[in-house]
Design a protein around this motif. Sequence first.
Motif, short mmCIF file in Angstrom:
data_model
loop_
_atom_site.label_atom_id
_atom_site.label_comp_id
_atom_site.label_asym_id
_atom_site.label_seq_id
_atom_site.Cartn_x
_atom_site.Cartn_y
_atom_site.Cartn_z
N GLN A 1 14.46 -0.37 23.87
CA GLN A 1 13.16 0.31 23.86
C GLN A 1 12.24 -0.25 22.77
N ALA A 2 10.98 0.07 22.88
CA ALA A 2 10.02 -0.37 21.87
C ALA A 2 10.31 0.34 20.56
N VAL A 3 10.17 -0.39 19.47
CA VAL A 3 10.39 0.22 18.16
C VAL A 3 9.03 0.39 17.48
N GLU A 4 8.56 1.62 17.48
CA GLU A 4 7.23 1.90 16.93
C GLU A 4 7.22 1.75 15.42
N PHE A 5 8.39 1.63 14.86
CA PHE A 5 8.55 1.57 13.41
C PHE A 5 7.67 0.51 12.77
N ALA A 6 7.53 -0.63 13.48
CA ALA A 6 6.78 -1.75 12.90
C ALA A 6 5.30 -1.41 12.74
N ASN A 7 4.82 -0.36 13.39
CA ASN A 7 3.43 0.07 13.21
C ASN A 7 3.11 0.33 11.74
N ILE A 8 4.15 0.71 10.98
CA ILE A 8 3.95 0.93 9.56
C ILE A 8 3.36 -0.31 8.92
N PHE A 9 3.88 -1.48 9.32
CA PHE A 9 3.47 -2.71 8.63
C PHE A 9 2.28 -3.40 9.28
N THR A 10 2.00 -3.10 10.56
CA THR A 10 0.83 -3.71 11.18
C THR A 10 -0.40 -2.83 10.95
N TYR A 11 -0.48 -1.69 11.65
CA TYR A 11 -1.64 -0.82 11.48
C TYR A 11 -1.65 -0.19 10.08
N GLY A 12 -0.49 0.33 9.67
CA GLY A 12 -0.40 0.92 8.34
C GLY A 12 -0.64 -0.12 7.27
N GLY A 13 -0.08 -1.30 7.48
CA GLY A 13 -0.22 -2.37 6.50
C GLY A 13 -1.66 -2.80 6.33
N THR A 14 -2.38 -2.88 7.45
CA THR A 14 -3.79 -3.28 7.36
C THR A 14 -4.58 -2.25 6.57
N GLU A 15 -4.27 -0.97 6.80
CA GLU A 15 -4.99 0.06 6.05
C GLU A 15 -4.60 0.00 4.57
N MET A 16 -3.30 -0.18 4.33
CA MET A 16 -2.82 -0.29 2.95
C MET A 16 -3.53 -1.44 2.24
N ALA A 17 -3.61 -2.59 2.94
CA ALA A 17 -4.18 -3.79 2.33
C ALA A 17 -5.70 -3.72 2.18
N SER A 18 -6.31 -2.67 2.73
CA SER A 18 -7.76 -2.52 2.62
C SER A 18 -8.19 -1.85 1.33
N TYR A 19 -7.22 -1.42 0.52
CA TYR A 19 -7.56 -0.78 -0.75
C TYR A 19 -6.88 -1.55 -1.88
N PRO A 20 -7.46 -1.52 -3.08
CA PRO A 20 -6.84 -2.23 -4.19
C PRO A 20 -5.44 -1.70 -4.50
N LEU A 21 -4.56 -2.61 -4.83
CA LEU A 21 -3.16 -2.29 -5.06
C LEU A 21 -2.95 -1.26 -6.17
N GLU A 22 -3.90 -1.21 -7.12
CA GLU A 22 -3.70 -0.34 -8.28
C GLU A 22 -3.70 1.13 -7.95
N ILE A 23 -4.26 1.50 -6.79
CA ILE A 23 -4.34 2.93 -6.52
C ILE A 23 -2.99 3.48 -6.07
N TYR A 24 -2.02 2.61 -5.81
CA TYR A 24 -0.75 3.09 -5.27
C TYR A 24 0.28 3.35 -6.35
N ALA A 25 1.28 4.16 -5.99
CA ALA A 25 2.38 4.41 -6.90
C ALA A 25 3.17 3.11 -7.10
N ASP A 26 3.90 3.05 -8.18
CA ASP A 26 4.57 1.81 -8.56
C ASP A 26 5.55 1.32 -7.48
N TRP A 27 6.37 2.24 -6.93
CA TRP A 27 7.37 1.82 -5.93
C TRP A 27 6.70 1.28 -4.68
N PHE A 28 5.56 1.86 -4.35
CA PHE A 28 4.80 1.49 -3.16
C PHE A 28 4.24 0.08 -3.34
#
Lengths: 263, 266
Positions: free
Chosen positions: B174-201
């Motif tokens: 079956q399709a693994v939707e999990f990778a959406n974290i890194f494609t759609y989620g990743g694009t949103e994550m990468a749209s903001y400066p890294l400093e706003i995130y928690a250290d582990w993130f």
Amino acid sequence: MRLYLEVARKSFRRQMAYRTANLAGIAVNFFFTCLRVFIFTSVLAHRTQVAGYNVPQIVTYMCLTEALMMTAGAIGHWELMDSVITGQVAMDLARPWDFFFYWLSRNLGRAAYFAVFRGIPLFLLSRVIFQIQLPANGLTAVLFLVSLCLAMLVSSALGFLTNFTAMWTTDARGVASMVTTVMWFFSGMLLPPEFLPHWLRTLVWWLPFQAQLYAPTTIYLGRTGELDRGQLLALQALWALILMGVGKAMLAAGQRKLTIQGG
Amino acid sequence: MYAIGLYFRLIGACIRGQMQYRVSFLLETTAQFFATFIDFLTVYFIFNRIPSLRGWSLGEVALLYGLAATGFAIEEFLGRGFDVFHHKVVHGDFDRVLIRPWGTFFQILADEFPVRRLGRLGQAVLVLAFAIRYVGLRWTWAKALYLPVALGSGCVFYLAIIIAQATMCFWTVQAVEFANIFTYGGTEMASYPLEIYADWFRKLFIFVIPLAFVSYFPALYLLDKPDPLGFPIWFAFLTPPVCFAVLGLAVALWRYGVRHYQSTGS
């Protein structure tokens, strides 16, 4: 009534077959929760309030909207559209039930599944990791649940409306993706409507989408914005009635121009 | 060389096929444009309320957004075959791919080319252009050369993620939707400066899934902005090797997966 309850229960149980998919979904939703909490806490860094929200409120807002997204903010389920494509819809229309309420119950059953198996785990995770606020008192909690039920009704009716456009277009995906885009923006999923400029905020009240995520979340937080919680609930109920009316009217129009694909 | 010719012939056939439904094509392209446009409106309205986000202006955040979104949008053209690969496994169609005298990787790559994604690419490029004008980027020859390389590397990175997602289907069917974290989620994550995130993130996206190399480090270099997190400026030049290394890993995984393929028999 018993028939429709049974339909909803079947729909709930059908969804339970996709256990792995739901686990993956929880992971994805939780990732977005973290992302949005980080973004909006840094928006509020060194400020006590932005657009009327303080830090605990905005964190709770983000966690709650994400947890409720699949329950009250999703319309992209294709079962009704697929039944139009395969021609199954002709059989279902001929059955001795109300076709609109049949699909409404199915959508509600699915929404209830997502409330229990997606919403509650996400809520608990958010509570542990981000210490989100709990409702201020028992009354707030009860009103929140009432508001959530209305939100599910609005969202299920919208799901019917978008899917049923397949009667005219066969492929409802284009319409659904347009509606989803607009819905996410105006339901408060992407950002609280209080962040929008005044002219856009007026539009929010004239669209049904705020009844899906913004209203229950605002009632949960106990915030009074432009509308108090009584007005929010009334508006939700009004939208539920309007959308159900539109659904029935669309059904009548669709039946007159039914085209069955294939045989 | 023959492979390149064949690739364009297959893609050409795919595009002609999509052009059969012109109205639907136009509608979907417009929908794609507006869907991503609303995405960016969110960023815009946030900045309507606050002058800067941890020292980053609207233009600078738009640059992050443009870099991440453009790379992803280009990938969507190339990697669509891998994105919908689970259909092939579910229906047993991958058997047919295996008996053809071409590599599996090439065939899946040349399988799909969704023209309607032009809407998304158009929006991403517009935001990028807006950002470059708005921040008053000081161009040098090195930067002019660097920008297309960075965008290409971003595309390579997302391609790797999509290939890894498709590879999972060999085991899960079956399709693994999990990778959406890194494609759609990743694009949103990468749209903001890294400093706003928690250290582990942050560490997760620098060292494990190195998305920081798609937008954050390139943006710092283009803006001549010293990294508030203390990473040296030459980190920006690690972008191509890092992205291609991730692709290499994904392709190796794919090869391994193909060898373990069991048909569903349907």
